[in-house]
Design an enzyme around this catalytic site. Structure first.
Site, short mmCIF file in Angstrom:
data_model
loop_
_atom_site.label_atom_id
_atom_site.label_comp_id
_atom_site.label_asym_id
_atom_site.label_seq_id
_atom_site.Cartn_x
_atom_site.Cartn_y
_atom_site.Cartn_z
N GLU A 173 -4.44 -6.19 7.97
CA GLU A 173 -3.47 -5.09 7.68
C GLU A 173 -4.19 -3.65 7.69
OE1 GLU A 173 -0.20 -6.02 4.60
OE2 GLU A 173 -1.87 -6.81 3.67
N HIS B 221 4.98 -7.70 -2.03
CA HIS B 221 3.91 -7.60 -1.47
C HIS B 221 2.67 -6.96 -2.32
CE1 HIS B 221 1.36 -6.55 2.48
NE2 HIS B 221 0.60 -6.79 1.65
N HIS C 183 -5.69 -0.83 -0.68
CA HIS C 183 -4.47 -1.65 -0.71
C HIS C 183 -4.76 -2.80 -1.47
CE1 HIS C 183 -1.24 -4.15 0.48
NE2 HIS C 183 -1.84 -4.84 1.24
N HIS D 83 -2.75 -6.35 -4.07
CA HIS D 83 -1.68 -7.03 -4.37
C HIS D 83 -1.59 -7.10 -5.82
CE1 HIS D 83 -2.33 -9.01 -0.21
NE2 HIS D 83 -1.95 -7.83 -0.20
ZN LIG Z 1 -1.54 -6.67 1.97
#
Ligand SMILES: [Zn+2]
Length: 249
Positions: free
Chosen positions: A86, A175, A105, A107
């Site tokens: 990602e 996500h 980033h 979760h």
């Molecule tokens: Zn992710």
């Protein structure tokens, strides 16, 4: 197809690589990332390059794990090391937003529900002031239909950056989320307090029982964010010292 390896943007000071590795460990220690998630920073001398760890659990990152990428997320110096699937999240945000110098980033679990239901995330306290302007939600289905949910190519990264727009945060349906900043420290601070804010909002919603919530107003959020970007360094200094004692760098 020829494999094109982009040129390096130049050497990065050891201290800055250590700070980026530390940021990764801080986010793990603060419960923002677990086995997954990543933080990057724009190359300090070359705005068309960014730096991010190889594909490894965030709590294990050392300066030697950090790879340089161009903004299409091609590795400059992979040397056999594998990259995060990602990484396009980071490359495409750096392309779209010259003011962003660091991206997280994650979760982080308390945030995810706000991408699943129609309840917008709001700033519950001053530390999360940057949220008061509103939090867009990226739904990968809208453009890409059924997917593995991952932002695994440039096209998906562009779509995510478009939904984020001028905000410094975007939720990703089912996500996770992305938080950005004009410094590495600010992006880490925002990622940590996005997760904390989400927890507080769950408690507040329960307590309010459907009644009004006196959340931070957009103007209050702007004013708070100015303080957070300077006084917030106290939190960074604390977190940085905590991970320094875990490892010898
Ligand atoms: Zn992710």
């Amino acid at each position: 197809m020829d494999l094109v390896i982009p040129k390096t943007g130049g050497r990065v000071a050891a201290e800055q690589l250590a700070d980026l590795a530390a940021a990764s460990r801080i986010l793990a220690a603060q419960g923002v990332v677990d086995g997954f998630g990543h933080v990057s920073m724009r190359h300090p001398q070359a705005p068309n390059r960014y730096l991010m760890a190889r594909s490894i659990a965030p709590a294990l990152v050392t300066p030697g794990d950090i790879i340089e990428y161009d903004l299409d997320s091609n590795a400059v110096d992979a040397n056999g090391r594998s990259s995060f699937l990602e990484r396009f999240i980071h490359g495409e945000i750096y392309k779209a937003r010259p003011d962003v110098l660091a991206v997280v980033h994650s979760h982080s679990p308390s945030v995810i529900p706000f991408g699943l239901v129609g309840v917008p995330m709001r700033a519950m306290f001053h530390n999360a002031g940057f949220i008061a302007e509103g939090v867009p939600v990226f739904d990968i289905r809208e453009k890409f239909g059924m997917t593995d949910m991952l932002v695994g190519n440039g096209e998906k990264g562009v779509a995510l950056a478009q939904v984020m727009g001028r905000k410094d945060i975007v939720l990703m349906r089912a996500h996770g989320s992305v938080a950005c900043g004009a410094t590495l420290q600010s992006a880490v601070f925002r990622a940590v307090y996005t997760e904390v804010n989400a927890r507080i909002q769950h408690w507040t919603n329960a307590l309010a029982g459907g009644g009004p919530i006196a959340a931070v107003e957009p103007e209050e959020g702007k004013l708070s964010d100015v303080v957070n970007r300077t006084a917030g360094m106290r939190a960074w200094d604390l977190w940085r010292s905590q991970v320094r004692s875990q490892v010898n760098w």
